[in-house]
Scaffold this active site. Structure first.
Site, PDB file in Angstrom:
ATOM      1  N   ILE A 135      -5.480  -0.458  -3.923  1.00 18.07           N
ATOM      2  CA  ILE A 135      -4.542  -1.486  -3.462  1.00 18.07           C
ATOM      3  C   ILE A 135      -4.963  -2.868  -3.967  1.00 18.07           C
ATOM      4  O   ILE A 135      -6.017  -3.395  -3.585  1.00 18.07           O
ATOM      5  CB  ILE A 135      -4.392  -1.462  -1.915  1.00 18.07           C
ATOM      6  CG1 ILE A 135      -4.023  -0.029  -1.466  1.00 18.07           C
ATOM      7  CG2 ILE A 135      -3.361  -2.497  -1.455  1.00 18.07           C
ATOM      8  CD1 ILE A 135      -2.815   0.594  -2.177  1.00 18.07           C
ATOM      9  N   ALA A 163       0.834  -1.203   0.000  1.00 16.23           N
ATOM     10  CA  ALA A 163       0.000   0.000   0.000  1.00 16.23           C
ATOM     11  C   ALA A 163       0.868   1.252   0.000  1.00 16.23           C
ATOM     12  O   ALA A 163       1.387   1.656   1.036  1.00 16.23           O
ATOM     13  CB  ALA A 163      -0.932  -0.021   1.214  1.00 16.23           C
ATOM     14  N   GLU A 221       9.477  -4.926  -9.897  1.00 13.82           N
ATOM     15  CA  GLU A 221       8.068  -4.836 -10.307  1.00 13.82           C
ATOM     16  C   GLU A 221       7.966  -4.485 -11.798  1.00 13.82           C
ATOM     17  O   GLU A 221       7.172  -5.075 -12.537  1.00 13.82           O
ATOM     18  CB  GLU A 221       7.374  -3.770  -9.450  1.00 13.82           C
ATOM     19  CG  GLU A 221       5.903  -3.628  -9.769  1.00 13.82           C
ATOM     20  CD  GLU A 221       5.213  -2.596  -8.882  1.00 13.82           C
ATOM     21  OE1 GLU A 221       5.715  -2.303  -7.777  1.00 13.82           O
ATOM     22  OE2 GLU A 221       4.155  -2.090  -9.299  1.00 13.82           O
ATOM     23  N   ARG A 222       8.776  -3.546 -12.248  1.00 10.86           N
ATOM     24  CA  ARG A 222       8.673  -3.091 -13.647  1.00 10.86           C
ATOM     25  C   ARG A 222       9.191  -4.131 -14.624  1.00 10.86           C
ATOM     26  O   ARG A 222       8.650  -4.264 -15.727  1.00 10.86           O
ATOM     27  CB  ARG A 222       9.379  -1.731 -13.793  1.00 10.86           C
ATOM     28  CG  ARG A 222       8.552  -0.658 -13.109  1.00 10.86           C
ATOM     29  CD  ARG A 222       9.202   0.695 -12.988  1.00 10.86           C
ATOM     30  NE  ARG A 222       8.298   1.554 -12.194  1.00 10.86           N
ATOM     31  CZ  ARG A 222       8.673   2.623 -11.528  1.00 10.86           C
ATOM     32  NH1 ARG A 222       9.920   3.033 -11.539  1.00 10.86           N
ATOM     33  NH2 ARG A 222       7.776   3.318 -10.836  1.00 10.86           N
ATOM     34  N   GLY A 264       1.994   0.755 -11.360  1.00 14.85           N
ATOM     35  CA  GLY A 264       3.441   0.472 -11.322  1.00 14.85           C
ATOM     36  C   GLY A 264       4.264   1.661 -11.790  1.00 14.85           C
ATOM     37  O   GLY A 264       5.452   1.539 -12.071  1.00 14.85           O
ATOM     38  N   GLN A 280      -4.999  -8.384 -47.126  1.00 14.33           N
ATOM     39  CA  GLN A 280      -3.646  -7.887 -46.896  1.00 14.33           C
ATOM     40  C   GLN A 280      -3.592  -7.004 -45.644  1.00 14.33           C
ATOM     41  O   GLN A 280      -2.620  -7.043 -44.888  1.00 14.33           O
ATOM     42  CB  GLN A 280      -3.154  -7.100 -48.115  1.00 14.33           C
ATOM     43  CG  GLN A 280      -1.669  -6.803 -48.016  1.00 14.33           C
ATOM     44  CD  GLN A 280      -1.187  -5.915 -49.131  1.00 14.33           C
ATOM     45  OE1 GLN A 280      -1.797  -4.881 -49.420  1.00 14.33           O
ATOM     46  NE2 GLN A 280      -0.116  -6.308 -49.787  1.00 14.33           N
TER      47      GLN A 280
END
Ligand SMILES: Cc1cc2nc3c(=O)[nH]c(=O)nc-3n(C[C@H](O)[C@H](O)[C@H](O)COP(=O)(O)OP(=O)(O)OC[C@H]3O[C@@H](n4cnc5c(N)ncnc54)[C@H](O)[C@@H]3O)c2cc1C
Length: 381
Positions: A162, A128, A246-247, A367, A283
């Site tokens: 959260i 959080a 995290e990323r 994030g 196409q």
């Protein structure tokens, strides 16, 4: 489709684990996911079943009940969650966002208390940071923990958006603390059974409906002295370090989501007939999907290269931001282009491509937003 044999980073053990994860998700999650979307969260039983199969926190050391696996096992789990379209399972928030703070900065006592439960799935974790008035600007947070005479803390404030918020048993809370006369962020381990902890609404989102996303309230919660995680005042530095992981996890997941979009669209384009011809025979369709295949191929090589650097300990904040920015924007483009090829069906939420499009949209926000990524990269130049 994801195939470890052509990826130099991944070995046979990863391929075996991938097959296990895939079969677990196809059996235990895919058949229930529509119901979880209607209910706004997944079941506790699936967390425990995932824990029993080693899907949660694979990198936690064996001394605390984990498998002590390398982080590529974590990558396998997030890629398979994306492949299966089981976005409701907040496993990566738990295993890759929350728990690493405990592993990296916790005391022995804190680790022995919490880690066995997060590995087994009996304890669900959340992080959080975000508040109604401050998300990108973490230093603007108002939640405060004040040191008490007995060495404990009084926690007061609120958080929003959260992930795992309704289900969490353990919340890693970022709060302002006074350290040598200055306001600095610290991290705390909050047991969800603490008096004064309240969960607000399970927020109604544009997509990812099976994952609970919540408001949390801290009404003068008395935290014991050992609730502090790491050093007081070091929370911002810890978060910056945690956000690299995290990323990279988000980046790997976005490539797998784009791959799912391509698979769904190819399937549709082979079946759909328009003006007497297969949609795939036009196409335009082949050009659109060629660009998608290009993005996935380039993206996978790029992310695998960065994953290798990350494993070797050489990936910095700027490069993690570059990975997050590129992959999240790419999956947004891909999901949108693929949805278009479904025509009206693409707009119907009963079609997985519609849900994938809504899922892809949040990647540019959660994030750290694309603008924050650009700001980080720009400042490094
Ligand atoms: C589904 C979901 C799940 C989430 N899960 C979690 C979680 O588990 N834990 C958690 O703590 N948070 C979580 N978040 C919060 C998320 O990280 C924030 O929403 C995000 O960081 C943006 O913050 P904000 O919403 O306050 O937007 P703001 O910070 O108010 O941003 C508004 C706009 O300003 C732009 N902006 C911000 N800074 C700059 C700048 N320097 N230059 C230019 N433009 C800028 C932003 O890019 C955006 O376009 C989640 C969010 C969502 C939607």
């Amino acid at each position: 489709m994801i195939d470890d044999t052509s990826r130099h980073l991944f070995g046979e053990d990863h391929a075996i684990f991938r097959a296990q994860v895939r079969s677990f998700l196809d059996r235990e999650a895919v058949p229930h996911h529509d119901r979880w979307e209607r209910e706004g969260m997944v079941s506790r039983a699936v967390w425990q079943a995932a824990g029993a199969q080693g899907l949660l926190c694979p990198t936690v050391p064996e001394a605390y009940g984990g498998a002590g696996a390398d982080p590529l096992f974590s990558v396998v789990v997030v890629e398979e969650l994306a492949r299966a379209g089981t976005s409701g399972l907040g496993f990566w928030v738990h295993s890759e966002m929350a728990v690493p703070y405990l592993v990296n900065f916790g005391t022995e006592a804190q680790k022995h208390r919490w880690l066995p439960g997060v590995v087994s799935g009996d304890t669900i974790a959340a992080v959080a940071m975000t508040e109604p008035d401050s998300g990108s600007d973490l230093r603007g947070m108002r939640t405060r923990a004040t040191r008490q005479a007995d060495g404990g803390w009084l926690l007061k404030g609120q958080k929003v958006f959260i992930s795992n918020g309704q289900m969490a048993d353990l919340v890693i809370v970022a709060a302002k603390t006074e350290v040598e006369g200055k306001d600095r962020i610290s991290l705390f381990l909050l047991d969800a059974r603490s008096e004064g902890f309240r969960r607000g609404r399970n927020l109604d989102k544009l997509g990812v409906h099976a994952q609970d996303t919540s408001e949390l309230f801290f009404d003068d919660i008395r935290l014991p002295p050992d609730a502090l995680l790491g050093e007081a005042g070091e929370g911002f530095a810890y978060l910056r370090r945690g956000l690299v992981r995290e990323r990279m996890i988000i980046a790997a997941s976005c490539i797998a989501k784009a791959e799912r979009a391509l698979a769904l669209t190819l399937d549709h384009a082979r079946q759909r007939r328009i003006f007497g011809r297969m949609l795939l025979d036009y196409q335009n369709t082949r050009f659109v999907l060629a660009d998608v295949a290009r993005d996935i191929t380039v993206g996978r090589e790029f992310v695998d290269g960065f994953l290798a650097r990350w494993l070797a300990g050489g990936l910095d904040e700027t490069n993690a931001a570059i990975a997050k920015l590129w992959t999240t924007e790419m999956v947004g483009r891909v999901a949108d282009a693929c949805l278009q090829l479904f025509g009206g069906w693409g707009y119907m939420t009963e079609y997985p491509i519609a849900r994938l499009w809504a899922e892809a949209r949040v990647e540019r926000i959660a994030g750290g937003t694309s603008e924050v990524m650009r700001d980080l990269i720009g400042r490094s130049l």
